[in-house]
Design a protein around this motif. Structure first.
Motif, PDB file in Angstrom:
ATOM      1  N   HIS A  83       0.864  -1.174   0.000  1.00  0.00           N
ATOM      2  CA  HIS A  83       0.000   0.000   0.000  1.00  0.00           C
ATOM      3  C   HIS A  83       0.902   1.225   0.000  1.00  0.00           C
ATOM      4  CE1 HIS A  83      -3.690  -2.345   0.954  1.00  0.00           C
ATOM      5  NE2 HIS A  83      -2.735  -3.215   1.171  1.00  0.00           N
ATOM      6  N   ILE A  84       0.623   2.137  -0.921  1.00  0.00           N
ATOM      7  CA  ILE A  84       1.493   3.279  -1.172  1.00  0.00           C
ATOM      8  C   ILE A  84       0.712   4.565  -0.924  1.00  0.00           C
ATOM      9  CG2 ILE A  84       2.837   4.472  -2.959  1.00  0.00           C
ATOM     10  CD1 ILE A  84       2.962   1.588  -4.334  1.00  0.00           C
ATOM     11  N   PHE A  85       1.365   5.510  -0.243  1.00  0.00           N
ATOM     12  CA  PHE A  85       0.804   6.841  -0.013  1.00  0.00           C
ATOM     13  C   PHE A  85       1.956   7.827  -0.087  1.00  0.00           C
ATOM     14  CE2 PHE A  85      -0.397  10.246   3.063  1.00  0.00           C
ATOM     15  CZ  PHE A  85      -1.481  10.758   2.361  1.00  0.00           C
ATOM     16  N   TYR A  90       3.675   2.244   2.751  1.00  0.00           N
ATOM     17  CA  TYR A  90       3.378   2.383   4.180  1.00  0.00           C
ATOM     18  C   TYR A  90       2.893   1.076   4.803  1.00  0.00           C
ATOM     19  CZ  TYR A  90      -1.679   2.693   3.300  1.00  0.00           C
ATOM     20  OH  TYR A  90      -2.969   2.422   2.929  1.00  0.00           O
ATOM     21  N   GLU A  91       2.522   0.097   3.980  1.00  0.00           N
ATOM     22  CA  GLU A  91       2.046  -1.160   4.552  1.00  0.00           C
ATOM     23  C   GLU A  91       2.297  -2.307   3.584  1.00  0.00           C
ATOM     24  OE1 GLU A  91      -1.544  -1.919   7.334  1.00  0.00           O
ATOM     25  OE2 GLU A  91      -2.329  -1.921   5.285  1.00  0.00           O
ATOM     26  N   ILE A  92       2.670  -3.437   4.172  1.00  0.00           N
ATOM     27  CA  ILE A  92       2.791  -4.688   3.435  1.00  0.00           C
ATOM     28  C   ILE A  92       1.823  -5.663   4.090  1.00  0.00           C
ATOM     29  CG2 ILE A  92       4.294  -6.604   2.793  1.00  0.00           C
ATOM     30  CD1 ILE A  92       6.673  -4.640   3.201  1.00  0.00           C
ATOM     31  N   ARG A 147       6.623   1.030  13.800  1.00  0.00           N
ATOM     32  CA  ARG A 147       6.044  -0.133  13.135  1.00  0.00           C
ATOM     33  C   ARG A 147       4.938  -0.754  13.983  1.00  0.00           C
ATOM     34  NH1 ARG A 147       8.799   1.913   9.794  1.00  0.00           N
ATOM     35  NH2 ARG A 147      10.375   0.953   8.482  1.00  0.00           N
ATOM     36  N   LEU A 148       3.955  -1.263  13.276  1.00  0.00           N
ATOM     37  CA  LEU A 148       2.900  -2.061  13.882  1.00  0.00           C
ATOM     38  C   LEU A 148       2.795  -3.335  13.066  1.00  0.00           C
ATOM     39  CD1 LEU A 148       0.592  -2.123  16.049  1.00  0.00           C
ATOM     40  CD2 LEU A 148      -0.914  -1.471  14.182  1.00  0.00           C
ATOM     41  N   ILE A 149       2.837  -4.464  13.746  1.00  0.00           N
ATOM     42  CA  ILE A 149       2.733  -5.766  13.089  1.00  0.00           C
ATOM     43  C   ILE A 149       1.499  -6.452  13.667  1.00  0.00           C
ATOM     44  CG2 ILE A 149       3.808  -8.010  12.726  1.00  0.00           C
ATOM     45  CD1 ILE A 149       6.061  -5.216  13.644  1.00  0.00           C
ATOM     46  N   ILE A 150       0.631  -6.927  12.793  1.00  0.00           N
ATOM     47  CA  ILE A 150      -0.588  -7.612  13.222  1.00  0.00           C
ATOM     48  C   ILE A 150      -0.693  -8.926  12.464  1.00  0.00           C
ATOM     49  CG2 ILE A 150      -3.116  -7.570  13.255  1.00  0.00           C
ATOM     50  CD1 ILE A 150      -2.961  -4.527  13.438  1.00  0.00           C
ATOM     51  N   ILE A 151      -1.041  -9.987  13.171  1.00  0.00           N
ATOM     52  CA  ILE A 151      -1.398 -11.249  12.524  1.00  0.00           C
ATOM     53  C   ILE A 151      -2.839 -11.542  12.905  1.00  0.00           C
ATOM     54  CG2 ILE A 151      -0.420 -12.644  14.404  1.00  0.00           C
ATOM     55  CD1 ILE A 151       0.171 -14.819  12.240  1.00  0.00           C
ATOM     56  N   THR A 163       3.047  -2.279   9.163  1.00  0.00           N
ATOM     57  CA  THR A 163       2.673  -0.905   8.845  1.00  0.00           C
ATOM     58  C   THR A 163       3.699   0.082   9.380  1.00  0.00           C
ATOM     59  OG1 THR A 163       0.359  -1.563   9.024  1.00  0.00           O
ATOM     60  CG2 THR A 163       0.809   0.799   9.068  1.00  0.00           C
ATOM     61  N   ASN A 164       4.046   1.058   8.537  1.00  0.00           N
ATOM     62  CA  ASN A 164       4.852   2.194   8.967  1.00  0.00           C
ATOM     63  C   ASN A 164       3.879   3.202   9.562  1.00  0.00           C
ATOM     64  OD1 ASN A 164       6.028   4.854   8.916  1.00  0.00           O
ATOM     65  ND2 ASN A 164       7.647   4.047   7.605  1.00  0.00           N
ATOM     66  N   MET A 165       3.915   3.375  10.877  1.00  0.00           N
ATOM     67  CA  MET A 165       2.922   4.189  11.567  1.00  0.00           C
ATOM     68  C   MET A 165       3.063   5.672  11.263  1.00  0.00           C
ATOM     69  SD  MET A 165       2.527   2.152  15.195  1.00  0.00           S
ATOM     70  CE  MET A 165       4.144   2.588  15.767  1.00  0.00           C
ATOM     71  N   ALA A 166       4.272   6.149  10.989  1.00  0.00           N
ATOM     72  CA  ALA A 166       4.474   7.568  10.689  1.00  0.00           C
ATOM     73  C   ALA A 166       3.762   7.936   9.388  1.00  0.00           C
ATOM     74  CB  ALA A 166       5.960   7.889  10.608  1.00  0.00           C
ATOM     75  N   ILE A 167       3.918   7.108   8.364  1.00  0.00           N
ATOM     76  CA  ILE A 167       3.246   7.383   7.088  1.00  0.00           C
ATOM     77  C   ILE A 167       1.742   7.167   7.229  1.00  0.00           C
ATOM     78  CG2 ILE A 167       3.070   6.745   4.652  1.00  0.00           C
ATOM     79  CD1 ILE A 167       6.055   5.900   4.842  1.00  0.00           C
ATOM     80  N   PHE A 168       1.362   6.117   7.964  1.00  0.00           N
ATOM     81  CA  PHE A 168      -0.054   5.852   8.159  1.00  0.00           C
ATOM     82  C   PHE A 168      -0.736   7.023   8.864  1.00  0.00           C
ATOM     83  CE2 PHE A 168      -3.709   4.213  10.496  1.00  0.00           C
ATOM     84  CZ  PHE A 168      -4.419   3.623   9.470  1.00  0.00           C
ATOM     85  N   SER A 169      -0.049   7.650   9.799  1.00  0.00           N
ATOM     86  CA  SER A 169      -0.603   8.807  10.507  1.00  0.00           C
ATOM     87  C   SER A 169      -0.907   9.943   9.530  1.00  0.00           C
ATOM     88  CB  SER A 169       0.377   9.272  11.581  1.00  0.00           C
ATOM     89  OG  SER A 169      -0.109  10.409  12.231  1.00  0.00           O
TER      90      SER A 169
END
Length: 183
Positions: A83-85, A90-92, A147-151, A163-169
């Motif tokens: 996912h690109i912003f 910002y997320e894989i 970073r945030l990692i979720i399974i 997820t890169n939280m800085a970009i996600f913000s």
């Protein structure tokens, strides 16, 4: 960094306080350097497209907000999406269908691998959501690496999000600025 983590945690777990565990320098570096099949959050979209020229645009692409989703079939994973912003990944998202999870030895193998890399899951992770059918969700908030990692596992599919939280913000701020609330 903490601001981004709190915003992200509030989005994922409304009305709860988020508890991120402390992490070692090695775990922080693992989070920053995480790769799956040569794909990382630090690569540019152009590098991704060069590595995967057959990637297709996904349904989560939203030109109004400026989000692009690119999908590929994985070699080890069933599918991988980026996912690109603002021209940054910002997320894989890494998806495994039930057949691949079984070939790996079950969801516990994925959880064990994540735990080996990032330590214990956060205290406010949900763990098992339902017993039958089994559904679970665990998360690792690595604030020092943004970073945030979720399974999240279900009987037919397991997905890991990094997820890169800085970009996600920044993405959250953009969505808020474009929100049409009607008032």
């Amino acid at each position: 960094m903490v601001k981004f983590a709190i915003i992200f945690c509030l989005l994922l777990t409304p009305f709860k306080v988020c508890y991120a565990n402390e992490h070692t320098a090695e775990q922080i570096q693992e989070a920053k350097d995480f790769q799956i099949e040569g794909i990382s959050l630090s690569m540019t979209p152009a590098q991704f497209k060069k590595l995967h020229p057959a990637a297709i645009e996904g349904k989560e692409t939203d030109k109004k907000i400026g989000i692009m989703q690119l999908l590929i079939q994985g070699e080890k994973a069933t599918m991988i999406s980026v996912h690109i912003f603002e021209d940054k990944i910002y997320e894989i998202r890494i998806g495994y269908d039930a057949e691949r999870v079984n070939k790996l030895g079950g969801d516990s193998v994925l959880i064990d691998r994540l735990t080996a890399k990032f330590g214990d899951a956060d205290d406010d992770s949900k763990g098992i959501i339902t017993e039958k059918p089994l559904e679970f969700r665990l998360k690792w908030s690595i604030l020092e690496a943004d970073r945030l990692i979720i399974i999240h596992g279900k009987p037919d599919f397991t997905r890991i999000d990094i997820t890169n939280m800085a970009i996600f913000s920044k993405l959250v701020d953009k969505r808020k600025s474009l929100a049409d609330t009607g008032f």
